[in-house]
Enzyme design. Structure first.
Site: not given
Ligand code: GLY
Length: 304
Positions: A174, A202-205, A225-226, A228
Site C-alpha cells: 500500500t 473485500r475491503v481492507g483498512d 500500511t500492512g 488490513g
Molecule cells: N493495508 C491494505 C490492505 O490490507 O488492504
C-alpha cells in the site's frame, strides 16, 4: 509554517532486488509533493500528487500493478482527508480507475458523502467524466503470474504477505502520504490494491477513516500500511493520533500503536506520522518499510 511531507510505499519483507525501486518510487513521490508545497499549494494537493505518482508505479500495490482478487479482477481502495475541518472522501472495491486517490478526493469535494463503494463509485467517476481504464491497463504480467501461483497454493495465508521471511512471491505494498502546508493544514492520503487473491468485494483498512488514514490539523496526520484485517480491528491511524493528542512525539505515538496491534491481534503494519509542528516519524513491525520524507528545513531522507 514550513511545509513538510512524508510518504510510504508499503511495509513487508521487501527483497534486495526490489529495494532500489521502492526507494526511487518513494523519493519521486516525496519530491513531487514537496515541490507543490514549496509553490504554496495545499497539503491536499501535495498528498494527492504524491500518491498519484505511486499509483502509476507498478512497484507498489496501488493503481497500476495492483494485486488481483480471487476473480482475477483489480479492485482498489483509497482515502484522502484534510485536517482543518476533518473533511474526508474515500472509495472502496472500485474497478476501472487508475487513480482512485483522485476519485476519493472528488467524493470529498463534490458529494455530501464520505465513502462510495463498488459500482456506485464507478458510476460516480463516470458522472464527473473521470477517465476509466480497462483491466489490462491496471494489470501487469507479474501480477498475473503471482495470481496463478497463489491459486495453485492451497494453504496461502494473507498474513504471510507481510511477514513471510521466505520470498515465495514478489510482493508489494500500500502507498500513502501525509503533508503539512504553509497554512498549517495537515492532509493524509492512502491508496491500495488490497491483498493478493482477496475475495471479490473485500475491503481492507485503507479507505476506512481512522483505520488506514487520519488527519487532524490540530494534532497530526497518519497513513498506514500492512495487514488490513488486523489494522481495522484496532482503528490504528486514530490510535496514533490519540497518542499524539496525549503528548507523545511521532515515533513514540506510532510505536505504541504498532505494539498494541501486535499484542492485541498479532497484527503487522507500518505507520507514517507528521505532527502539526512538522516533526515526523515512521514505525513498523514488518521486516522493512519503504518511506521517504522532506522536513521543514528541506532535508530529504529515504529508507527501507
Ligand atoms: N493495508 C491494505 C490492505 O490490507 O488492504
Amino acid at each position: 509554517m514550513r511545509p513538510a511531507i512524508i510518504v510510504h510505499g508499503g511495509a513487508w519483507d521487501i527483497p534486495p532486488d526490489m529495494r532500489e525501486a521502492h526507494l526511487q518510487g518513494c523519493s519521486r513521490a516525496v519530491e513531487e509533493g514537496y515541490a507543490l508545497l514549496s509553490q504554496g499549494r495545499s497539503a491536499l494537493d501535495a498528498v494527492e500528487a504524491a500518491v498519484r505518482l505511486m499509483e502509476d508505479d507498478p512497484t507498489f500495490d496501488a493503481g497500476r500493478g495492483s494485486f488481483l482478487n480471487s476473480d482475477g479482477e483489480v479492485e482498489l481502495d483509497a482515502i484522502i482527508m484534510e485536517g482543518d475541518e476533518l473533511r474526508t472522501g474515500a472509495v472502496a472495491a472500485v474497478q476501472h480507475i487508475l487513480h482512485p486517490i483522485s476519485l476519493a478526493r472528488a467524493v470529498m469535494d463534490r458529494t455530501q458523502h464520505c465513502l462510495l463503494v463498488g459500482d456506485g463509485a464507478l458510476r460516480f467517476a463516470r458522472s464527473i467524466e473521470m477517465d476509466t481504464v480497462e483491466v489490462p491497463e491496471l494489470l501487469t504480467c507479474r501480477e498475473l503470474e503471482r495470481w496463478k501461483a497463489i491459486r495453485a497454493e492451497k494453504a496461502f495465508e494473507q498474513r504471510d504477505v507481510f511477514e513471510d521471511a521466505v520470498t515465495r512471491y514478489k510482493r508489494k505494498g500500500t502507498v500513502g502520504a501525509v503533508a503539512l502546508d504553509s497554512k498549517g493544514t495537515i492532509a493524509a492520503a492512502t491508496s491500495t490494491g488490497g491483498t493478493p487473491n482477496k475475495l471479490a468485494g473485500r475491503v481492507g483498512d485503507s479507505p476506512l477513516i481512522g483505520c488506514g488514514n487520519y488527519a487532524d490539523s490540530r494534532i497530526a496526520g497518519v497513513s498506514v500500511t500492512g495487514w488490513g484485517e488486523s489494522i481495522m480491528k484496532v482503528v490504528l491511524a486514530k490510535r496514533v493520533c490519540d497518542n499524539m493528542e496525549r503528548g507523545m512525539r511521532p515515533y513514540e505515538a506510532g510505536a505504541e500503536a504498532i505494539a498494541y496491534l501486535k499484542a492485541r491481534v498479532d497484527g503487522l503494519a507500518g505507520v507514517i506520522v507528521l505532527a502539526r509542528d512538522g516533526d515526523m516519524a515512521h514505525a513498523f513491525n514488518t521486516p522493512h518499510m519503504a518511506m521517504a520524507c522532506i522536513d521543514g528545513q528541506g532535508r530529504k531522507k529515504a529508507s527501507l
